[in-house]
Scaffold this motif. Structure first.
Motif, PDB file in Angstrom:
ATOM      1  N   ARG A  49       0.834  -1.209   0.000  1.00 53.04           N
ATOM      2  CA  ARG A  49       0.000   0.000   0.000  1.00 53.04           C
ATOM      3  C   ARG A  49       0.859   1.245   0.000  1.00 53.04           C
ATOM      4  O   ARG A  49       0.628   2.192  -0.740  1.00 53.04           O
ATOM      5  N   LEU A  74       2.431   1.743  -3.317  1.00 58.06           N
ATOM      6  CA  LEU A  74       1.460   2.207  -4.308  1.00 58.06           C
ATOM      7  C   LEU A  74       1.302   3.719  -4.214  1.00 58.06           C
ATOM      8  O   LEU A  74       1.186   4.415  -5.214  1.00 58.06           O
ATOM      9  N   GLU A  75       1.283   4.193  -2.977  1.00 53.18           N
ATOM     10  CA  GLU A  75       1.102   5.629  -2.789  1.00 53.18           C
ATOM     11  C   GLU A  75       2.312   6.442  -3.230  1.00 53.18           C
ATOM     12  O   GLU A  75       2.203   7.402  -3.975  1.00 53.18           O
ATOM     13  N   ARG A  82       2.560  -0.390  -9.946  1.00 54.00           N
ATOM     14  CA  ARG A  82       1.976   0.134  -8.712  1.00 54.00           C
ATOM     15  C   ARG A  82       0.684   0.893  -8.999  1.00 54.00           C
ATOM     16  O   ARG A  82       0.429   1.946  -8.429  1.00 54.00           O
ATOM     17  N   ASP A  92      -3.338   1.669  -9.015  1.00 54.09           N
ATOM     18  CA  ASP A  92      -4.336   1.513  -7.960  1.00 54.09           C
ATOM     19  C   ASP A  92      -5.331   0.438  -8.394  1.00 54.09           C
ATOM     20  O   ASP A  92      -6.382   0.715  -8.944  1.00 54.09           O
ATOM     21  N   GLU A 145      -7.399  -1.525  -6.919  1.00 50.99           N
ATOM     22  CA  GLU A 145      -8.774  -1.532  -6.421  1.00 50.99           C
ATOM     23  C   GLU A 145      -9.644  -0.596  -7.234  1.00 50.99           C
ATOM     24  O   GLU A 145     -10.714  -0.958  -7.721  1.00 50.99           O
ATOM     25  N   LYS A 146      -9.150   0.610  -7.383  1.00 46.48           N
ATOM     26  CA  LYS A 146      -9.928   1.609  -8.100  1.00 46.48           C
ATOM     27  C   LYS A 146     -10.168   1.158  -9.539  1.00 46.48           C
ATOM     28  O   LYS A 146     -11.291   1.238 -10.049  1.00 46.48           O
TER      29      LYS A 146
END
Lengths: 354, 354
Positions: free
Chosen positions: A21, A24-25, A330, A332, A334-335
């Motif tokens: 996570r 990814l950010e 990386r 997103d 989920e989105k």
DNA sequence: GATTAGCACTCTACCCAAATGAGTGCTAAC
DNA sequence: GTTAGCACTCATTTGGGTAGAGTGCTAATC
């Protein structure tokens, strides 16, 4: 959470997810200290370091160089994505803002499917900041619906073939012999009664022979017409692919060095290269038509530094196409997965209502 | 050589040309010493330096920084290109290898113009190592040639409109009222006799009123048909543009930094941005349809760091399209202009023979 | 008056060394 | 099993120093 893995205990999983996570950010390798604060595990950085060493040994994370933090490996991403997918399985995908916006847009009257798809690709690229591709729907079960022969001018016969899905195709034939309106009308009826409702496979030699026999002296014209029909119902082998947002890759430093950028943009330009992707994802259709390819898993070699998420949409029974989103590993997930889920669902509904 | 300029004497011209040629080859700023040896003027570097200072003051060359050589300014390129064009004016463009290759390729049977153009763009990009664009031909004098109405299924009317250049367009109309084959036939004849040979401008209110009157109770259907016809003969405002070789820009360091590359490739993706270019070059047609835009001269703002060469081709009377080549300012103008000249010429011939 | 040799000057590009700092692995203590 | 502490590694940044290309200017030469 709480999905058991064969080799990972609860804590390792939690740490791995935290690493991913975070990465990814930020897009930067993440160190033990960061995780120590980031999670609610209340562990010291030293402990995290030990766990990280294990995770590395198991192949879920890697170190770009000795004294850097860790980044997820393809295997790590894979676990993350699968796990995430399982969690979201039962969730009803809530309405999201972008999809709302898109719906509004779709409702505007748009005549041509091509234009619609082209603009959808663009909108999707703008909303996600990734590169997108959408294939025109493939009409797999093409059947003849209606045939119209008409004399356009002397010696020129216009053949119009309408196939399932109200796709209209035309051919202009040069004909030697003159014929009366009468015979033209008869030929029209003949073709329609003989061929309507048939697919490419069903128009076999028997049908053709019978048709030619009935046509009598006009057998030659019938031959040409049959060619035109065959042409019309044959599935386009070079399918249309609409792309957008290729330049979005420059947003991600890990993809924007000269070499990689050139490759990726080249792949987008040479659309043939993308067909693999489409085939693969139409074949392996599961999980509501969503597929995630991480790094080297991708069927398109040139995209081995990216991740690709594909979804299959279906306008009508048997009329399918593919939507793909290409971004950095990386991305997103989920989105993207959610957007694609809702988008394909909506696309289905909206189109049927129009 | 030997074309007088208002402000430049023979020698300055010679030096300027030498600078430009050298820069075209190397892509590096060129210094006085280089020119001193490069030319047959037998002048020392010091003299060249003096002349260069003059040339800079006059705006033909610039210095990237104080202690570097000079590179041509847009004005310098302009002079060079104009001069070069004048020289070559009378020359018959000799057969070149690439064009030969291209011709061979073109002769293979290619059904669809689109496909042909798409592949031509690709071939051109490969041969020149620049980015290319080709627009589909614009049919400017669209006139109705033939109209065919037919009942496809209950409540659905298929309208086929053939326009000049044998372009076929279709629309499917929903109709309320049932009608006999008889009336359909009459409507067909009515439409054809009233509208054939007319262009968009010629179908005025008078024609429409008369047509509707004659149609009697079917005036509504005629209205819909007229819409369909109008749609068909209206020039496509979003014309098809085929591009290729966008990634070629990475060959030229001066264009391949992040920012510039992003802009340029973005412009290639958003094809609407290229329409300016097309319009401009169709309007300003002179010099055998060849236009050269250097740097900030270009109508497309995003290409202000490039040069663009456009050519107009004409398949049949009034059926025109544009070919564009986009490269660095130091592109090989001579080669590009010649290639375009021969290509458009050949395209014209070849197509008419098929 | 045009040309040239000579020289001081300016900048970029390159290299190298040192400093920085993020992060690790390991060990010993808790 | 967890943690504090420490030595170590390595990419990145910083700064200085040099080499080289090229200029502008001046004074001498043709």
């Amino acid at each position: 959470m709480g999905v058991k893995s064969l080799e990972l205990d609860e804590r390792k999983l939690k740490i791995l997810k935290a690493i991913i996570r975070n990465y990814l950010e930020t897009g930067e390798p993440v160190g033990s200290r960061t995780i120590s604060k980031y999670t609610d595990l209340n562990l010291s950085s030293a402990t995290i370091r030990n766990e990280m060493a294990d995770l590395e040994e198991l192949g879920y994370i890697v170190q770009p160089h000795t004294s850097a933090g860790r980044i997820p490996s393809d295997k790590g991403y894979r676990l993350y994505v699968d796990d995430m997918m399982k969690e979201k399985e039962q969730e009803v995908s809530g309405k999201e803002k972008e999809v709302e916006e898109m719906k509004e847009f779709l409702i505007e009257r748009v005549d041509k499917v091509e234009l619609l798809l082209q603009q959808m690709a663009k909108l999707l690229a703008e909303n996600t900041n990734y590169a997108t591709m959408i294939t025109a729907p493939q009409y797999n079960k093409n059947k003849v619906k209606f045939i119209q022969l008409s004399r356009m001018e002397a010696g020129k016969l216009l053949v119009v073939v309408v196939i399932d899905g109200n796709i209209v195709k035309n051919t202009i034939l040069d004909v030697e012999e003159e014929m009366t309106d009468e015979t033209l009308l008869q030929l029209n009826m003949l073709c329609n009664t003989s061929l309507n409702g048939l697919s490419l496979n069903e128009i076999n030699l028997g049908v053709i022979a019978k048709l030619k026999e009935q046509a009598g002296i006009h057998r030659e014209i019938v031959g040409s017409v049959l060619d035109a029909v065959a042409d019309a119902i044959t599935v386009d082998d070079d399918l249309e692919i609409y792309t957008s947002g290729a330049t979005n890759i420059f947003r991600y430093p890990e993809l924007s060095d000269q070499e990689k950028a050139k490759n990726l943009i080249g792949a987008f330009e040479e659309k043939e290269l993308l067909t693999n992707l489409v085939q693969e994802s139409l074949d392996k259709e599961d999980r509501q038509g969503i597929q995630v390819y991480i790094g080297s898993e991708t069927p398109v070699q040139m995209m081995k530094d990216c991740s690709v998420v594909t979804a299959t949409y279906e306008l009508e029974e048997g009329v399918k196409g593919t939507i793909g989103i290409i971004g950095p590993k990386r991305m997103d997930y989920e989105k993207v997965v959610n957007t694609l889920k809702t988008l394909t669902a909506q696309l289905d509904n909206i189109y049927k209502k129009t």
